[in-house]
Design an enzyme around this catalytic site. Structure first.
Site, PDB file in Angstrom:
ATOM      1  N   GLY A   6      15.855 -64.385   1.821  1.00 54.65           N
ATOM      2  CA  GLY A   6      16.176 -65.276   2.953  1.00 54.65           C
ATOM      3  C   GLY A   6      17.058 -66.434   2.539  1.00 54.65           C
TER       4      GLY A   6
ATOM      5  N   GLU B 170      26.726 -94.320   3.826  1.00 54.99           N
ATOM      6  CA  GLU B 170      27.840 -93.372   3.937  1.00 54.99           C
ATOM      7  C   GLU B 170      29.101 -94.022   3.378  1.00 54.99           C
ATOM      8  OE1 GLU B 170      28.670 -90.102   4.932  1.00 54.99           O
ATOM      9  OE2 GLU B 170      30.620 -90.861   4.314  1.00 54.99           O
TER      10      GLU B 170
ATOM     11  N   GLY C 225      27.022 -83.251   0.401  1.00 53.61           N
ATOM     12  CA  GLY C 225      27.826 -82.036   0.470  1.00 53.61           C
ATOM     13  C   GLY C 225      27.236 -80.929  -0.388  1.00 53.61           C
TER      14      GLY C 225
ATOM     15  N   HIS D 143      18.081 -72.919  38.054  1.00 48.64           N
ATOM     16  CA  HIS D 143      17.736 -74.322  38.291  1.00 48.64           C
ATOM     17  C   HIS D 143      16.232 -74.504  38.098  1.00 48.64           C
ATOM     18  CE1 HIS D 143      17.804 -78.290  40.096  1.00 48.64           C
ATOM     19  NE2 HIS D 143      16.723 -77.930  40.800  1.00 48.64           N
TER      20      HIS D 143
HETATM   21  P1  FAD Z   1      22.292 -68.793   0.732  1.00 52.61           P
HETATM   22  O1  FAD Z   1      21.443 -68.902   1.921  1.00 52.61           O
HETATM   23  O2  FAD Z   1      22.507 -70.001  -0.116  1.00 52.61           O
HETATM   24  O3  FAD Z   1      21.687 -67.619  -0.162  1.00 52.61           O
HETATM   25  C1  FAD Z   1      22.202 -67.312  -1.434  1.00 52.61           C
HETATM   26  C2  FAD Z   1      21.122 -66.602  -2.219  1.00 52.61           C
HETATM   27  O4  FAD Z   1      21.700 -66.063  -3.388  1.00 52.61           O
HETATM   28  C3  FAD Z   1      20.000 -67.531  -2.683  1.00 52.61           C
HETATM   29  O5  FAD Z   1      18.767 -67.026  -2.269  1.00 52.61           O
HETATM   30  C4  FAD Z   1      20.119 -67.526  -4.213  1.00 52.61           C
HETATM   31  O6  FAD Z   1      18.861 -67.604  -4.863  1.00 52.61           O
HETATM   32  C5  FAD Z   1      20.770 -66.160  -4.445  1.00 52.61           C
HETATM   33  N1  FAD Z   1      21.510 -66.063  -5.706  1.00 52.61           N
HETATM   34  C6  FAD Z   1      22.508 -66.869  -6.137  1.00 52.61           C
HETATM   35  N2  FAD Z   1      22.982 -66.413  -7.324  1.00 52.61           N
HETATM   36  C7  FAD Z   1      22.263 -65.306  -7.637  1.00 52.61           C
HETATM   37  C8  FAD Z   1      22.286 -64.401  -8.732  1.00 52.61           C
HETATM   38  N3  FAD Z   1      23.163 -64.513  -9.734  1.00 52.61           N
HETATM   39  N4  FAD Z   1      21.390 -63.379  -8.719  1.00 52.61           N
HETATM   40  C9  FAD Z   1      20.510 -63.219  -7.716  1.00 52.61           C
HETATM   41  N5  FAD Z   1      20.451 -64.054  -6.669  1.00 52.61           N
HETATM   42  C10 FAD Z   1      21.326 -65.085  -6.610  1.00 52.61           C
HETATM   43  N6  FAD Z   1      23.318 -73.625   8.689  1.00 52.61           N
HETATM   44  C11 FAD Z   1      23.285 -73.360  10.010  1.00 52.61           C
HETATM   45  O7  FAD Z   1      24.045 -72.519  10.487  1.00 52.61           O
HETATM   46  N7  FAD Z   1      22.404 -73.998  10.849  1.00 52.61           N
HETATM   47  C12 FAD Z   1      21.550 -74.945  10.393  1.00 52.61           C
HETATM   48  O8  FAD Z   1      20.766 -75.494  11.166  1.00 52.61           O
HETATM   49  C13 FAD Z   1      21.578 -75.261   9.011  1.00 52.61           C
HETATM   50  N8  FAD Z   1      20.732 -76.180   8.520  1.00 52.61           N
HETATM   51  C14 FAD Z   1      20.735 -76.443   7.183  1.00 52.61           C
HETATM   52  C15 FAD Z   1      19.876 -77.402   6.711  1.00 52.61           C
HETATM   53  C16 FAD Z   1      19.841 -77.712   5.363  1.00 52.61           C
HETATM   54  C17 FAD Z   1      18.896 -78.752   4.861  1.00 52.61           C
HETATM   55  C18 FAD Z   1      20.696 -76.997   4.472  1.00 52.61           C
HETATM   56  C19 FAD Z   1      20.677 -77.283   3.000  1.00 52.61           C
HETATM   57  C20 FAD Z   1      21.570 -76.034   4.931  1.00 52.61           C
HETATM   58  C21 FAD Z   1      21.607 -75.744   6.303  1.00 52.61           C
HETATM   59  N9  FAD Z   1      22.487 -74.801   6.832  1.00 52.61           N
HETATM   60  C22 FAD Z   1      22.482 -74.557   8.183  1.00 52.61           C
HETATM   61  C23 FAD Z   1      23.438 -74.070   5.983  1.00 52.61           C
HETATM   62  C24 FAD Z   1      22.893 -72.681   5.650  1.00 52.61           C
HETATM   63  O9  FAD Z   1      21.665 -72.812   4.983  1.00 52.61           O
HETATM   64  C25 FAD Z   1      23.884 -71.922   4.790  1.00 52.61           C
HETATM   65  O10 FAD Z   1      25.146 -71.917   5.415  1.00 52.61           O
HETATM   66  C26 FAD Z   1      23.428 -70.479   4.580  1.00 52.61           C
HETATM   67  O11 FAD Z   1      22.193 -70.451   3.927  1.00 52.61           O
HETATM   68  C27 FAD Z   1      24.464 -69.699   3.778  1.00 52.61           C
HETATM   69  O12 FAD Z   1      24.009 -68.406   3.587  1.00 52.61           O
HETATM   70  P2  FAD Z   1      24.456 -67.554   2.319  1.00 52.61           P
HETATM   71  O13 FAD Z   1      23.896 -66.194   2.514  1.00 52.61           O
HETATM   72  O14 FAD Z   1      25.906 -67.701   2.096  1.00 52.61           O
HETATM   73  O15 FAD Z   1      23.761 -68.270   1.059  1.00 52.61           O
END
Ligand code: FAD
Length: 435
Positions: A37, A189, A252, A414
């Site tokens: 996830g 900020e 960021g 509504h």
């Molecule tokens: P990720 O979700 O980062 O998943 C990457 C996975 O890869 C991780 O589980 C990691 O452990 C795994 N991994 C990395 N390298 C390796 C490796 N070498 N071998 C095996 N596994 C590896 N986005 C929204 O759209 N709506 C929101 O409301 C929102 N709220 C957020 C709130 C917070 C506090 C944060 C931090 C982020 C939020 N985001 C939100 C952004 C969102 O979480 C990310 O855009 C999203 O998770 C990106 O998905 P991804 O699949 O690219 O990567």
């Protein structure tokens, strides 16, 4: 054993690609070193929205005339509930992956070359590779032991004084939530305004709400250092020192591109991101990159979308991304959501004129439709309760090239805040009913 596709990372990008490829009968290997996830389900979108729901429920119940405001929150018990809820979600994803034949391997994936990777001692061969390794919070030298998103979302107690470094969407969403739960919140900020990605007109109601909640906003201010001895001392460049019980650093996120052998592929980069074309293909034709690692916007729904496009291409379809109707949401109170782009016409309907917003005792905000000279919807914005749910109607209009009149002539239920979208659309070509 040779896999049709190996996927590194099981966040919204990786697991969605795995399911889609599995549904198409492809042999898929999904590798995850932490929790299925990814950041979103475990430490980002889902837990932050759960915390915001909690804060909003308590805040609005307390503020409702006639309600008895004296109830307590046991955050520790809530955390137990939260993790049960997350586990339900992530185990559901895992079960779904397996039901489509996806093989899940727990461990760190290490790329060996363009057709091989290893996890622990085992080596796997693949036809296609999808890099979906996500992103990590940016750290700042000299700022010791602050909390990042994972830790703040796991707090067992509401901090009395919370300093947040960074006025982007994560800082402001969480700052507002903790203020509602009773923290004295200060946001520092560096730039001259908060939520810089959004139109300032949309941010104004949020600034007003932050003021109502006594959230201190120190813009054009940098943090020089943070020290911890018992409590935190946050020293600003202007010499001011803020005392805090917790400090959140959220300035960021940077894509995860090191530590797993990516350099062996010698891929073209685009700044810190892996460069892809519109098929989500990297500079190697059998290697794809999706989600946060593949460029802005770093959002979960962008990762899901990229995943579908990459999977389609692996299955031999010719699929390309088009981010024109990408929705952006800030889960503040009221929520801010926008999509598409401005054009020659812009309408603005106040949520104060919407019956459902009145029933919620929450009337701060407005709904906007942007249209071209022919009345075709090019974008829009909603600042209102449930804006996150309402923006999809406008994204659909942009995606489908609909006229504002198509929205205006559609019967909306509504009382709903969605009637505001209809009324804003009517303003493009005529008059709204309630304004
Ligand atoms: P990720 O979700 O980062 O998943 C990457 C996975 O890869 C991780 O589980 C990691 O452990 C795994 N991994 C990395 N390298 C390796 C490796 N070498 N071998 C095996 N596994 C590896 N986005 C929204 O759209 N709506 C929101 O409301 C929102 N709220 C957020 C709130 C917070 C506090 C944060 C931090 C982020 C939020 N985001 C939100 C952004 C969102 O979480 C990310 O855009 C999203 O998770 C990106 O998905 P991804 O699949 O690219 O990567």
């Amino acid at each position: 054993m040779r896999y049709d596709a190996a996927i590194i990372g099981s966040g919204p990008g990786g697991y969605a690609a795995a399911i889609r490829l599995g549904q198409h009968g492809r042999k898929v290997l999904l590798i995850e070193k932490d929790r299925i996830g990814g950041e979103c389900l475990n430490y980002g979108c889902i837990p932050s929205k759960a915390l915001i729901e909690l804060a909003n429920s308590m805040h609005y119940l307390k503020g409702m005339p006639g309600a008895n405001p004296s109830f307590n929150l046991n955050l520790k018990e809530w955390q137990t509930w939260k993790w049960t809820m997350i586990n339900r979600l992530t185990s559901g994803v895992e079960t779904l992956c397996k039901s489509y034949g996806v093989e899940i391997v727990k461990g760190t994936g290490l790329i060996l070359d363009e057709h091989h990777l290893s996890v622990s001692e085992a080596t796997y061969e693949f036809e296609n590779l999808i890099v979906a390794t996500g992103s990590s919070p940016v750290k700042i030298n000299g700022i010791d032991s602050p909390l990042y998103n994972r830790e703040i979302l796991d707090l067992q107690e509401v901090p009395r004084r919370l300093v947040i470094i960074g006025g982007g969407y994560i800082g402001i969403e969480l700052g507002m939530a903790f203020a509602k739960l009773g923290s004295q919140v200060t946001v520092v900020e560096m730039l001259d305004k908060i939520l810089t990605g959004a139109d300032p007109d949309l941010v104004r109601p949020i600034e007003r709400r932050l003021k109502e909640l006594n959230v201190g906003i120190l813009t054009s201010n940098r943090v020089r250092k943070v020290e911890k001895s018992g409590e935190y001392s946050v020293e600003l460049e202007n010499g001011e020192i803020l005392k805090a019980d917790q400090v959140l650093l959220t300035v960021g996120r940077r894509p995860n591109v090191t530590g797993f052998g990516l350099e062996r592929l010698n891929l073209q980069m685009d700044g810190p991101f892996i460069k892809t074309d519109r098929h989500m293909r990297t500079s190697l034709p059998n290697v794809y990159a999706i989600g946060d690692v593949a460029g802005q916007p770093m959002l979960a729904h962008k990762a899901y979308y990229d995943a579908e496009v990459a999977s389609d291409n692996i299955c031999g379809m010719d699929s390309v991304v088009d981010y024109r109707a990408m929705p952006f949401v800030i889960y503040t109170d009221p929520e801010v959501a926008y999509t598409g782009k401005k054009s020659v016409s812009e309408s603005s309907f106040p949520t104060a004129a919407n019956g459902r917003s009145l029933t919620m005792n929450n009337t701060l905000g407005s709904v906007h439709i942007y249209a071209d000279s022919k009345g075709i919807v090019t974008g829009g914005a909603v600042v209102a309760p449930h804006a996150s749910e309402l923006i999809s109607e406008i994204s659909l209009a942009v995606e489908s090239g609909l006229m504002a009149m198509d929205i205006g002539l559609t019967i909306h239920p509504h009382p709903t805040v969605s009637e505001g979208v209809k009324e804003a659309a009517e303003m493009i070509y005529g008059k709204p009913l309630h304004f």
